[in-house]
Enzyme design. Sequence first.
Site, PDB file in Angstrom:
ATOM      1  N   HIS A 110      57.904  28.040 -15.193  1.00  0.00           N
ATOM      2  CA  HIS A 110      58.357  28.669 -16.325  1.00  0.00           C
ATOM      3  C   HIS A 110      57.946  30.033 -16.591  1.00  0.00           C
ATOM      4  O   HIS A 110      58.417  30.671 -17.539  1.00  0.00           O
ATOM      5  CB  HIS A 110      58.206  27.719 -17.810  1.00  0.00           C
ATOM      6  CG  HIS A 110      59.118  26.308 -17.502  1.00  0.00           C
ATOM      7  ND1 HIS A 110      60.225  26.051 -18.034  1.00  0.00           N
ATOM      8  CD2 HIS A 110      58.881  25.317 -16.667  1.00  0.00           C
ATOM      9  CE1 HIS A 110      60.868  25.027 -17.610  1.00  0.00           C
ATOM     10  NE2 HIS A 110      59.987  24.553 -16.733  1.00  0.00           N
ATOM     11  N   ASP A 162      57.244  38.172 -19.805  1.00  0.00           N
ATOM     12  CA  ASP A 162      57.713  36.948 -20.133  1.00  0.00           C
ATOM     13  C   ASP A 162      58.458  36.260 -18.933  1.00  0.00           C
ATOM     14  O   ASP A 162      59.003  36.905 -18.319  1.00  0.00           O
ATOM     15  CB  ASP A 162      58.872  37.034 -21.130  1.00  0.00           C
ATOM     16  CG  ASP A 162      58.899  35.946 -22.231  1.00  0.00           C
ATOM     17  OD1 ASP A 162      58.424  34.665 -21.742  1.00  0.00           O
ATOM     18  OD2 ASP A 162      58.822  36.144 -23.412  1.00  0.00           O
TER      19      ASP A 162
HETATM   20  P1  ADQ Z   1      58.392  30.422 -24.309  1.00  0.00           P
HETATM   21  O1  ADQ Z   1      56.978  31.109 -24.050  1.00  0.00           O
HETATM   22  O2  ADQ Z   1      58.100  29.551 -25.431  1.00  0.00           O
HETATM   23  O3  ADQ Z   1      58.531  29.684 -22.973  1.00  0.00           O
HETATM   24  P2  ADQ Z   1      61.010  31.254 -24.986  1.00  0.00           P
HETATM   25  O4  ADQ Z   1      61.554  31.396 -23.397  1.00  0.00           O
HETATM   26  O5  ADQ Z   1      61.347  32.519 -25.550  1.00  0.00           O
HETATM   27  O6  ADQ Z   1      59.390  31.469 -24.521  1.00  0.00           O
HETATM   28  O7  ADQ Z   1      61.290  30.083 -25.636  1.00  0.00           O
HETATM   29  C1  ADQ Z   1      60.887  29.872 -26.805  1.00  0.00           C
HETATM   30  C2  ADQ Z   1      61.914  28.825 -27.822  1.00  0.00           C
HETATM   31  O8  ADQ Z   1      61.033  28.577 -28.955  1.00  0.00           O
HETATM   32  C3  ADQ Z   1      63.096  29.181 -28.094  1.00  0.00           C
HETATM   33  O9  ADQ Z   1      64.011  28.455 -27.738  1.00  0.00           O
HETATM   34  C4  ADQ Z   1      63.248  29.800 -29.361  1.00  0.00           C
HETATM   35  O10 ADQ Z   1      64.265  29.295 -30.153  1.00  0.00           O
HETATM   36  C5  ADQ Z   1      62.150  28.770 -30.110  1.00  0.00           C
HETATM   37  N1  ADQ Z   1      61.210  29.422 -30.950  1.00  0.00           N
HETATM   38  C6  ADQ Z   1      60.695  30.539 -31.040  1.00  0.00           C
HETATM   39  N2  ADQ Z   1      60.290  30.860 -32.551  1.00  0.00           N
HETATM   40  C7  ADQ Z   1      60.951  29.850 -33.056  1.00  0.00           C
HETATM   41  C8  ADQ Z   1      60.879  29.620 -34.473  1.00  0.00           C
HETATM   42  N3  ADQ Z   1      60.230  30.500 -35.193  1.00  0.00           N
HETATM   43  N4  ADQ Z   1      61.313  28.696 -34.980  1.00  0.00           N
HETATM   44  C9  ADQ Z   1      61.949  27.677 -34.167  1.00  0.00           C
HETATM   45  N5  ADQ Z   1      61.959  27.893 -32.910  1.00  0.00           N
HETATM   46  C10 ADQ Z   1      61.450  29.215 -32.334  1.00  0.00           C
HETATM   47  C11 ADQ Z   1      58.149  29.488 -21.775  1.00  0.00           C
HETATM   48  C12 ADQ Z   1      57.982  30.854 -21.108  1.00  0.00           C
HETATM   49  C13 ADQ Z   1      59.297  31.622 -21.187  1.00  0.00           C
HETATM   50  C14 ADQ Z   1      60.547  30.732 -20.431  1.00  0.00           C
HETATM   51  C15 ADQ Z   1      60.389  29.359 -21.233  1.00  0.00           C
HETATM   52  C16 ADQ Z   1      61.554  28.396 -20.519  1.00  0.00           C
HETATM   53  O11 ADQ Z   1      57.182  31.510 -21.439  1.00  0.00           O
HETATM   54  O12 ADQ Z   1      59.339  32.703 -20.312  1.00  0.00           O
HETATM   55  O13 ADQ Z   1      61.791  31.281 -20.870  1.00  0.00           O
HETATM   56  O14 ADQ Z   1      59.181  28.751 -21.210  1.00  0.00           O
HETATM   57  O15 ADQ Z   1      61.218  28.382 -19.080  1.00  0.00           O
END
Ligand code: ADQ
Length: 747
Positions: A448, A654
């Site tokens: 991921h 990311d």
């Molecule tokens: P993350 O680093 O967690 O995931 P991301 O893909 O942006 O990064 O996912 C974050 C999730 O958390 C999103 O669904 C978002 O809606 C939720 N989120 C963020 N802030 C929030 C808040 N304040 N309240 C509620 N929900 C919140 C890792 C990798 C990424 C990759 C994903 C999936 O780092 O690059 O995209 O896995 O593979």
Amino acid sequence: MDTTAYWQEIARHSPLALLLDMDGTLIPLAATPDEARPGADVRELLAALAAADGLRCAVVSGRPQGALADMLGDIPQLRLVAEHGMWRWDGAAWSATAAVDAATLDQLQSLLEPSVRANPGALLERKSASLCVHYRQVGGSGREAFLVSTAALLNLWLSAHEDYELLEAAQAMEVRARKVNKGSSVAWAREGEPADLLCVAIGDDVTDEDTFRALAPGDAAILVDHGRRRPTAARWRLADPDAVRGFLGALLQLRRGGDAPAGLLPQPIAARAPRPAPGARGDRAPRLLAISNRLPHLRDPAQPSGTRKQSVGGLVSALEPVLAERRGLWLGWSGKTTAESEVGEVSTDDEGSPALAWIDLPADWEERYYNGFCNRRLWPLFHSFPAHVRFRDDEWDAYTQANQAFAEAAGSLVEPDASVWVHDYHLLLVASGLRQRGHRGPIGLFLHIPFPGADVFELIPWSRDLLAGLLDFDLVGFHTPAYVDNFHDCVSRLTSARVSGGAIEHGGRVTRARAFPLGIVPASFQEPPDPAIAEEIAALVEALHPTRLVLGVDRLDYTKGIPDRLLAFERLLQLYPEWRGQVSLVQVSVPSREDVPEYAEQRQLIENAVGRINGEYGEAHWVPVRYLYRSYGRNHLAQLYRAADVGYVTPLRDGMNLVAKEFVAAQDADDPGVLLLSRFAGAAVELADAVLTNPYHPDGMARDLDRALRMEPAERRTRHQALLAAVSRTTALTWATDFMRALESVR
Ligand code: ADQ
């Protein structure tokens, strides 16, 4: 019938056959096979058993015939089975039970010799039908690496030699011709005997399970468990070789009509509810096992039994349907730790969907494996932040052990031919662990996070071990083609494998690496607002009015570049003073990994920057930055995204970044906000119609922000249309289906 009466009846039965394993059963395990020899007491006991009227006694061992004959061949009437059933001694001559091609094992031997020579303490034992690598005396931090690389090599070889199988013996890995196994000793014991012959088999090794399984219903199987519980076909247990000898003495006494103290008799093994024995799982066995470090949701103790916390997150939505289709199961760490240094037993909950299985991990692994090797070493390094990463042997040891623990749990949950889908950087060595345990089905990994370039990857002292582990997967999936290229490059530079086209060939096996961009479930960000939430959002917009809203939403993580984002916002106010009082930044950060010091520092850094900007530019009617350190539900997030003029998504690096996709999905198509997206997010590949920016360049990012804020409605709509098409093309569901299709077609 109680235990004493049962054993009295068995002991006095005639004819009775005893099938006794030697090492770990009659005598304690020793550092090398040469050091473990039966003493005079064991020889006397065996002689007495072999001579007893109506009793047949055989020692059924994995040892070579020469060694066995040397130690026990002179005991009258004692039968011997050597090399797990390959050779039989009937008291007069040895006979072979199968023909095995020596050249095949010669070839394996020459493959193994270099690494055995390079690892002091490792020992290679050649037998007629098998080859055994003993590792009891391999010490230090190289031990796990040796195990993993040996297992990898054996598995490569085995994938091209289907007539052979891998056995995990006590502190040894043995490759043996499939047609040879200890179970054949049961048929031999019955040969020429009356039909009412009963067998008692005693053993401690996994190879003894073959004997146990070959027994008839009235026979008795006794596991010598050395104080540790493990899955077994035996119904009875004894603790150790002392207890075995005590029991055999008692058996002779009972046979002669005497009594025996109950304490010397085998005790029943408590029936274990969770899983049927291997081979008996039949149609109900899961066909797909997903494994991730943490599970999406566990049963909430506060809820009535049978209900779970509502599942959130794209991964759950993505995996749930593919798991449901295949009677799948999802395995992970419970998040709980055990007081002792042992891994907890596997627990399962198959009432909800998806069915879950979990293990508790030893307390010190939480620090060394999870916070340590995973989150303080691999996470920053894979995101190309090597500056503060320093590796520690004890964390690597914990990482390899934790991966073995997951493999062990996985192996106990599915048949060897089931598909296994492993997730993320915590579990890069699980395929090796599974192969070592004889798993034959397809094993895939989805990473991921980014996969770094070779110059960064090789900073890991165990980079080659990790690559060997990765090549034990059949399929390795990444978010973008660039990560696939980095992986191929690392494999070409750091291993002897050959990369050609999409395939990596190594030792007669193939691993495929491909991009599978993960998406979201767009519809879940397009649902109508919950009235209470709508009211709250309206109040926020009202409070910000008449300013424009720039929105950042992230897990609080240094890879997300939040301080740089704040700095660029500050530059916007400096470079374009006309925006003062006209634009507000709302940054929502969800707490994350608070146990890791770098995250607490990051929070401090952000709060300081917010204080500085608001102190410098804030006015009575205008707060430039609002910082919310909290988590929101999906509907709430969707409404926030929709209210924003600019989605400010600027990670330093990311893997993908799902916030960018969620922002796009949530927009009003007639009046959409603009996505300002870092070029270094995996999402930038598909979302090329966003305004792409470089978070390492605050002045440039300030200019891009200005451009986004000024963008005309027509351009916003055109860009949004293209972005929404991309977000709808690769969703959470297409991702999971594509990956599974590729995984199931690799073998
Ligand atoms: P993350 O680093 O967690 O995931 P991301 O893909 O942006 O990064 O996912 C974050 C999730 O958390 C999103 O669904 C978002 O809606 C939720 N989120 C963020 N802030 C929030 C808040 N304040 N309240 C509620 N929900 C919140 C890792 C990798 C990424 C990759 C994903 C999936 O780092 O690059 O995209 O896995 O593979």
